[in-house]
Design a protein around this motif. Structure first.
Motif, mmCIF file in Angstrom:
data_model
loop_
_atom_site.group_PDB
_atom_site.id
_atom_site.type_symbol
_atom_site.label_atom_id
_atom_site.label_comp_id
_atom_site.label_asym_id
_atom_site.label_seq_id
_atom_site.Cartn_x
_atom_site.Cartn_y
_atom_site.Cartn_z
ATOM 1 N N ARG A 1 3.582 -1.012 3.880
ATOM 2 C CA ARG A 1 3.104 0.202 3.228
ATOM 3 C C ARG A 1 4.169 1.292 3.274
ATOM 4 N NH1 ARG A 1 0.771 -0.309 8.128
ATOM 5 N NH2 ARG A 1 0.902 1.404 9.612
ATOM 6 N N ILE A 2 4.017 2.233 2.369
ATOM 7 C CA ILE A 2 4.787 3.473 2.390
ATOM 8 C C ILE A 2 3.787 4.612 2.503
ATOM 9 C CG2 ILE A 2 6.178 5.038 0.976
ATOM 10 C CD1 ILE A 2 7.746 2.673 -0.022
ATOM 11 N N ARG A 3 4.055 5.536 3.401
ATOM 12 C CA ARG A 3 3.118 6.642 3.569
ATOM 13 C C ARG A 3 3.829 7.988 3.556
ATOM 14 N NH1 ARG A 3 1.050 5.906 9.864
ATOM 15 N NH2 ARG A 3 3.097 5.798 10.866
ATOM 16 N N GLN A 4 3.122 8.979 3.074
ATOM 17 C CA GLN A 4 3.639 10.335 2.995
ATOM 18 C C GLN A 4 3.305 11.054 4.299
ATOM 19 O OE1 GLN A 4 1.936 12.560 -0.226
ATOM 20 N NE2 GLN A 4 3.301 14.299 0.017
ATOM 21 N N GLU B 1 0.828 -1.203 0.000
ATOM 22 C CA GLU B 1 0.000 0.000 0.000
ATOM 23 C C GLU B 1 0.866 1.259 0.000
ATOM 24 O OE1 GLU B 1 -3.744 1.724 2.669
ATOM 25 O OE2 GLU B 1 -2.279 0.384 3.590
ATOM 26 N N VAL B 2 0.437 2.248 -0.754
ATOM 27 C CA VAL B 2 1.055 3.571 -0.736
ATOM 28 C C VAL B 2 -0.012 4.566 -0.301
ATOM 29 C CG1 VAL B 2 2.099 5.403 -2.118
ATOM 30 C CG2 VAL B 2 2.779 3.034 -2.494
ATOM 31 N N GLN B 3 0.250 5.278 0.787
ATOM 32 C CA GLN B 3 -0.689 6.265 1.318
ATOM 33 C C GLN B 3 -0.121 7.657 1.087
ATOM 34 O OE1 GLN B 3 -0.992 5.205 5.464
ATOM 35 N NE2 GLN B 3 -2.220 3.381 5.069
ATOM 36 N N LEU B 4 -0.746 8.404 0.192
ATOM 37 C CA LEU B 4 -0.311 9.760 -0.117
ATOM 38 C C LEU B 4 -1.401 10.753 0.270
ATOM 39 C CD1 LEU B 4 1.262 9.163 -3.663
ATOM 40 C CD2 LEU B 4 2.371 9.051 -1.414
ATOM 41 N N ALA C 1 -3.058 0.601 -3.856
ATOM 42 C CA ALA C 1 -2.616 -0.702 -3.359
ATOM 43 C C ALA C 1 -2.487 -1.679 -4.525
ATOM 44 C CB ALA C 1 -3.599 -1.240 -2.322
ATOM 45 N N TRP C 2 -1.539 -2.602 -4.380
ATOM 46 C CA TRP C 2 -1.283 -3.640 -5.375
ATOM 47 C C TRP C 2 -1.107 -4.969 -4.663
ATOM 48 C CZ3 TRP C 2 1.088 1.058 -5.042
ATOM 49 C CH2 TRP C 2 0.988 1.931 -6.141
ATOM 50 N N SER C 3 -1.624 -6.015 -5.233
ATOM 51 C CA SER C 3 -1.388 -7.353 -4.699
ATOM 52 C C SER C 3 -0.046 -7.868 -5.216
ATOM 53 C CB SER C 3 -2.510 -8.302 -5.151
ATOM 54 O OG SER C 3 -2.436 -8.504 -6.561
#
Length: 266
Positions: free
Chosen positions: A150-153, A22-25, A31-33
């Motif tokens: 996940r990566i989040r901003q 998951e990428v939270q911006l 999100a990608w499986s």
């Protein structure tokens, strides 16, 4: 027995296929499986000659991380969060760079699982942030988070956690030590209760390591933790001179000494 092994393999395969990155911006969530990423048009096989987690050469199916960070600019601040609470603070500039070290998201293939990190432990998957040519941009071991969820901003560390800040009149070496702390320590530790990591102990409350390590023992501990405290479950890595040179090590210790005088009482 064969049936049990077959069921375990099916369960593992299903779990990996269901894994989601998951990428939270600020502008939303993406999100990608695992299966989607393995089929990504920019996915390719890469070789990591000196893998930080496996301590040997490894091959991965991976996607350049920058292609998953559409909308992120070099001035943004990101955080990679792992399943175990490890939280690596990462300036977006190093993840987006087209020259020097290049960041990749390695994806564990359910049909070809990665080896365990150690006996009795799981692998680095289902997602692992790896680097090609890491020395070109001085990428440290804490910037290789495995089991990434996940990566989040986020806002920069200075804005989110003022309890980490040195005094305004602190010298340049202390400020440099604060930068070294963010790069090398903050992924596992909190200080003054400040930080997002849920992995290691607080480095100021109730006591700062500069208060209970005498002489050169703190330096030795940072370089090789098991040389002072040997136990099988020890998870802190050693930081070689290639990762933290002697000048940076002194700056880091100087920051910790400075913060020992700036404890926050809860």
């Amino acid at each position: 027995m064969k049936l049990i092994l077959l069921l375990a393999l099916i369960s593992l395969t299903s779990a990996l296929q269901a894994a989601e990155f998951e990428v939270q911006l600020e502008d939303g969530r993406r999100a990608w499986s695992s299966s989607e990423l393995l089929k990504h048009p920019q996915a390719r096989d890469i070789e990591i000659s000196d893998d930080v987690s496996y301590q040997r050469s490894m091959r991965y199916r991976a996607v350049p991380l920058c292609v998953l960070l559409e909308g992120v600019t070099p001035g943004d601040h990101l955080q990679a969060v792992a399943l175990d609470g490890f939280a690596a603070e990462l300036p977006a500039a190093i993840l987006l760079a087209s020259e020097g070290a290049k960041a990749w998201l390695a994806i564990e293939d359910p049909q070809h699982p990665w080896p365990p990190l150690a006996k009795g432990k799981s692998s680095a998957g289902p997602f692992y942030l790896v680097w090609t040519d890491p020395a070109a941009s001085q990428i440290g071991p804490e910037q290789w988070p495995f089991q990434v969820a996940r990566i989040r901003q986020l806002a920069p560390v200075e804005q989110r956690f003022p309890a980490l800040l040195p005094a305004t009149d602190a010298g340049a070496d202390v400020q440099a030590g604060f930068a070294a702390y963010q790069k090398n320590c903050m992924a596992c530790h909190r200080l003054n209760g400040a930080g997002d990591a849920e992995f290691g102990p607080d480095l100021n409350i109730p006591h700062n390591p500069t208060e209970y390590f005498t002489g050169d023992f703190l330096r030795q501990y940072i370089r090789d933790p098991q040389s002072l405290r040997r136990w099988p479950q020890g998870r802190m890595p050693g930081f070689s001179e290639r990762t933290i040179d002697n000048t940076e090590l002194e700056q880091l210790i100087g920051y910790l000494q400075h913060m020992a005088q700036r404890k926050i009482t809860f």
